[in-house]
Motif scaffolding. Sequence first.
Motif, mmCIF file in Angstrom:
data_model
loop_
_atom_site.group_PDB
_atom_site.id
_atom_site.type_symbol
_atom_site.label_atom_id
_atom_site.label_comp_id
_atom_site.label_asym_id
_atom_site.label_seq_id
_atom_site.Cartn_x
_atom_site.Cartn_y
_atom_site.Cartn_z
ATOM 1 N N VAL A 39 11.528 -4.087 -17.613
ATOM 2 C CA VAL A 39 10.356 -3.398 -18.156
ATOM 3 C C VAL A 39 9.640 -4.282 -19.172
ATOM 4 O O VAL A 39 8.426 -4.485 -19.109
ATOM 5 N N GLY A 57 8.410 -4.690 -10.637
ATOM 6 C CA GLY A 57 8.545 -3.300 -11.050
ATOM 7 C C GLY A 57 9.494 -2.501 -10.176
ATOM 8 O O GLY A 57 10.070 -1.501 -10.617
ATOM 9 N N LEU A 60 13.490 -1.555 -11.143
ATOM 10 C CA LEU A 60 13.981 -0.356 -11.824
ATOM 11 C C LEU A 60 14.280 0.759 -10.831
ATOM 12 O O LEU A 60 15.339 1.395 -10.886
ATOM 13 N N ALA A 61 13.355 0.991 -9.889
ATOM 14 C CA ALA A 61 13.555 2.055 -8.907
ATOM 15 C C ALA A 61 14.717 1.732 -7.970
ATOM 16 O O ALA A 61 15.529 2.614 -7.647
ATOM 17 N N PHE A 234 10.131 10.514 -16.207
ATOM 18 C CA PHE A 234 9.942 9.134 -15.777
ATOM 19 C C PHE A 234 8.621 8.903 -15.048
ATOM 20 O O PHE A 234 8.188 7.751 -14.924
ATOM 21 N N THR A 238 7.555 5.550 -17.235
ATOM 22 C CA THR A 238 7.410 4.242 -16.587
ATOM 23 C C THR A 238 6.141 3.543 -17.060
ATOM 24 O O THR A 238 6.089 2.312 -17.106
ATOM 25 N N ILE A 361 15.260 9.326 -11.895
ATOM 26 C CA ILE A 361 14.629 8.085 -12.353
ATOM 27 C C ILE A 361 13.870 7.417 -11.214
ATOM 28 O O ILE A 361 12.712 6.997 -11.359
ATOM 29 N N SER A 365 9.839 7.176 -11.156
ATOM 30 C CA SER A 365 9.200 5.858 -11.233
ATOM 31 C C SER A 365 8.247 5.626 -10.064
ATOM 32 O O SER A 365 7.109 5.175 -10.244
#
Length: 411
Positions: A39, A57, A60-61, A234, A238, A361, A365
Amino acid sequence: MTVDTRTLRTHTWTPRVTVQLMVLAAAAFVYVTAEIVPVGALPAIAADFRVSEALVGTLLASYALVAALTTVPLVRLTAHWPRRTTLLLTLVCLTASQLISALAPNFTVLAGGRVLCAVTHGLMWSVFAPIGARLVPATHAGRATTAVYVGTSLALVVGNPLTAAMSELWGWRLAVVLVTVAAAAVTVAAWAALPAMAVLRDVTKSVRRTERHHRNSRLVTLTVLTLIGVTGHFISYTFIVVIIRDVVGVHGPRLAWLLAAFGVAGLVSMGVMARPLDRRPQASVVGCLAALATAFAVLTSIAFDHGTGLVAIVVGVAAIVLWGASSTALPPMLQASAMRTAPDDPGGASGLYIAGFQVGIMVGSLSGGLLYQHAGLALMIAASTALVMVALTCVTATRGLFEVTQTTSGT
């Protein structure tokens, strides 16, 4: 399998217990910091590997997806392991994954390194709170869970800003090296400070005869409501930097200070809510969800009105701080409640809860990205408001979901 038939002394909160809880909090701090490194370091990683920021990005997912898929199977596989052994396994995997990431020659290897960490992420979260609860009397389980969750708040206040700053100044690899060293240190500290915590004989028998947790209606309901609330959070979290910049109107160094205030508010709220969590868990959860819904509603209003000026900034800043206070206090409340739904197997109950949390999450996201790109910030924050309101309404209407039993067995 070694079975410890002796009961751990859990009738006093001694200085040694405090140190052990600090070690658990440190483990949470390192894990969360490692999870959210992309992040803060997103631009630096994208520039280093010459890939798009959108691709970075997805780290994270994808991390959350892997954690969601592996948590329940690993919790079942390690159900009869000594708790310290399970925790040490997760910390060793964390350390190895960060070392691989720091040395990654390309984006694919970096993603692979994070997968190793993600595989044991849910297992770690399913075991570290039950360990903390087992160190203290059952009447203090909520406070112990809150104490170890302090590490998550510190990751937001210290870990994320520090790794982001290091990535900007000296490169993201040095930031990951720092996380690697911290993970190794915490692994050693956990080995030295925590008791072995072999599975007790009565717990072993109860786990063998316990029905699968998906048949536990209270736990399933709590997990579904957690998934809804986490998704709502989230969707907007995000893009919290974008919200602070474009909705609240705070830019430059002040933005970093507001992010820090978000984390500090979470630390304070966790301390304030620790005792009520043990005495009035449902009221505590309802209060936090109401505060979170209020924060999102205020930000939604500002986003639609395109408010500018001092009043809009002050109100927006207050909403961000309220957001941090309420969203940070909720996870220890919900996990403590999840463990209470299955006193014979709190670790297994935590596993299902953590899987739901990780799915939240991931969905949050991805949904936030789609809404931000195609609908704009105002509708994105409005979606967060709506989902949190749904969770609040269901929690308020549900009876017996947060019932506190007199005793809670160890894991």
